[in-house]
Write a protein that holds these residues in place. Structure first.
Motif, short mmCIF file in Angstrom:
data_model
loop_
_atom_site.label_atom_id
_atom_site.label_comp_id
_atom_site.label_asym_id
_atom_site.label_seq_id
_atom_site.Cartn_x
_atom_site.Cartn_y
_atom_site.Cartn_z
N LEU A 111 0.90 -1.27 0.03
CA LEU A 111 -0.18 0.00 -0.10
C LEU A 111 0.91 1.40 0.25
O LEU A 111 1.92 1.18 0.64
N ASN A 112 0.50 2.29 -0.74
CA ASN A 112 1.03 3.63 -0.69
C ASN A 112 0.71 4.44 0.62
O ASN A 112 0.08 3.52 1.55
N THR A 113 1.48 5.24 0.88
CA THR A 113 0.99 6.10 2.15
C THR A 113 -0.41 6.55 2.30
O THR A 113 -0.84 6.94 3.57
N ALA A 114 -1.10 6.58 1.26
CA ALA A 114 -2.42 6.89 1.33
C ALA A 114 -3.35 5.78 1.82
O ALA A 114 -4.58 5.89 1.87
N PHE A 144 4.54 -17.61 -7.62
CA PHE A 144 4.21 -16.59 -7.07
C PHE A 144 4.01 -15.38 -8.09
O PHE A 144 4.94 -15.30 -9.10
N ASN A 145 2.66 -14.79 -8.05
CA ASN A 145 2.24 -13.83 -9.16
C ASN A 145 2.37 -12.33 -8.46
O ASN A 145 1.89 -12.36 -7.39
N VAL A 146 3.07 -11.54 -9.18
CA VAL A 146 2.90 -10.23 -8.84
C VAL A 146 2.12 -9.34 -9.66
O VAL A 146 2.54 -9.18 -11.05
N GLU A 147 1.12 -8.43 -9.34
CA GLU A 147 0.52 -7.53 -9.78
C GLU A 147 0.69 -6.26 -9.52
O GLU A 147 0.96 -5.89 -8.12
N VAL A 148 0.98 -5.21 -10.27
CA VAL A 148 1.18 -3.78 -10.05
C VAL A 148 -0.14 -2.95 -10.42
O VAL A 148 -0.07 -3.06 -11.82
N ASN A 149 -0.65 -2.29 -9.84
CA ASN A 149 -1.80 -1.51 -10.19
C ASN A 149 -2.81 -2.34 -11.04
O ASN A 149 -3.31 -1.84 -12.16
N MET A 159 9.75 2.93 -12.17
CA MET A 159 9.93 1.36 -11.99
C MET A 159 9.65 1.04 -10.35
O MET A 159 9.88 -0.07 -9.92
N GLU A 160 9.39 2.19 -9.21
CA GLU A 160 9.68 1.86 -8.03
C GLU A 160 8.73 0.95 -7.48
O GLU A 160 9.16 0.23 -6.76
N THR A 161 7.37 1.05 -7.74
CA THR A 161 6.34 -0.09 -7.18
C THR A 161 6.75 -1.34 -7.59
O THR A 161 6.91 -2.45 -6.82
N ILE A 162 7.15 -1.60 -9.23
CA ILE A 162 7.64 -3.09 -9.55
C ILE A 162 8.76 -3.54 -8.91
O ILE A 162 8.93 -4.60 -8.36
N ILE A 163 9.77 -2.63 -8.48
CA ILE A 163 11.16 -2.92 -7.91
C ILE A 163 10.70 -3.37 -6.39
O ILE A 163 11.12 -4.35 -5.83
N ILE A 164 9.73 -2.48 -5.72
CA ILE A 164 9.55 -3.09 -4.35
C ILE A 164 8.70 -4.21 -4.20
O ILE A 164 8.74 -5.20 -3.56
N ALA A 165 7.60 -4.47 -5.23
CA ALA A 165 6.96 -5.61 -5.28
C ALA A 165 7.96 -7.02 -5.63
O ALA A 165 7.92 -8.02 -4.93
N LEU A 166 8.99 -6.82 -6.37
CA LEU A 166 9.85 -7.66 -6.83
C LEU A 166 10.61 -8.36 -5.19
O LEU A 166 10.72 -9.33 -5.22
N VAL A 167 10.94 -7.45 -4.84
CA VAL A 167 11.77 -7.55 -3.59
C VAL A 167 10.84 -8.47 -2.45
O VAL A 167 11.41 -9.39 -1.90
N ILE A 168 9.81 -7.69 -2.16
CA ILE A 168 8.97 -8.46 -1.31
C ILE A 168 8.49 -9.88 -1.81
O ILE A 168 8.58 -10.85 -1.02
N ALA A 169 8.16 -9.96 -3.16
CA ALA A 169 8.10 -11.36 -3.79
C ALA A 169 9.21 -12.62 -3.67
O ALA A 169 9.00 -13.41 -3.23
N VAL A 170 10.27 -11.75 -3.57
CA VAL A 170 11.77 -12.54 -3.46
C VAL A 170 11.67 -13.16 -2.06
O VAL A 170 11.85 -14.40 -1.59
N ASP A 171 11.48 -12.33 -1.27
CA ASP A 171 11.14 -12.34 0.27
C ASP A 171 10.35 -13.68 0.50
O ASP A 171 10.59 -14.62 1.12
#
Length: 164
Positions: A44-47, A65-70, A138-150
């Protein structure tokens, strides 16, 4: 360039955590689905608006694992069949990961251009990661990728994700 920080707390089972910016302000909130099937993590963003969703596919021979952004699926992490050491692949249009992503030290590339970097910080209580975003689109995709790898790493070890 923007830097974000993810801190792993030792022995934490809480599936909610924040990602901080350089000034230690909250940049993202991550919420895991506790004891639900399929297992998901919402970013989630800060809003409080969901910007990414990570879902573990339930009916799959090997973990996926599937990753969706927006609302759009942007990448999939698949466990590959291997007799000795766990191997995973990342499927994404134009996105690839170079380096040791299993040890959380890698670069994220889009069409061959480095758009982000992840480095494990040493000498801290628990694990800390520094995420460098070189292309803010690409910020949201990068963050999602890091969390997905974890999530993949936690699934492979048989325990809950420890990024909290």
């Amino acid at each position: 360039m923007k830097q974000l920080y993810i801190k792993q707390k030792v022995m934490s089972f809480n599936e909610k955590f924040t990602i901080k910016d350089e000034q230690e302000n909250d940049a993202y909130y991550v919420e895991g689905s506790f004891m639900k099937i399929p297992k998901t993590f919402s970013i989630l963003n800060t809003a409080g608006t969901e910007v990414a969703l990570i879902t573990k596919k339930v009916m799959s021979f090997l973990p996926k694992f599937n990753v969706e952004v927006n609302g759009q699926e942007v990448l999939t992490i698949n466990k590959e069949f291997s007799l000795f050491k766990a191997r995973y692949s990342i499927d994404a249009a134009g996105i690839e990961v170079n380096g040791n992503w299993w040890d959380m030290n890698f670069e994220v590339l889009q069409h061959g251009e480095v758009v982000g970097k992840l480095n494990k910080e040493w000498f801290s209580w628990g694990d800390s990661y520094k995420v460098q975003v070189l292309n803010e689109e690409m910020e949201t995709i990068i963050i999602a990728l890091v969390i997905a790898v974890d999530c993949v790493k936690a699934d492979d070890s048989g325990g809950p994700p420890v990024t909290t």
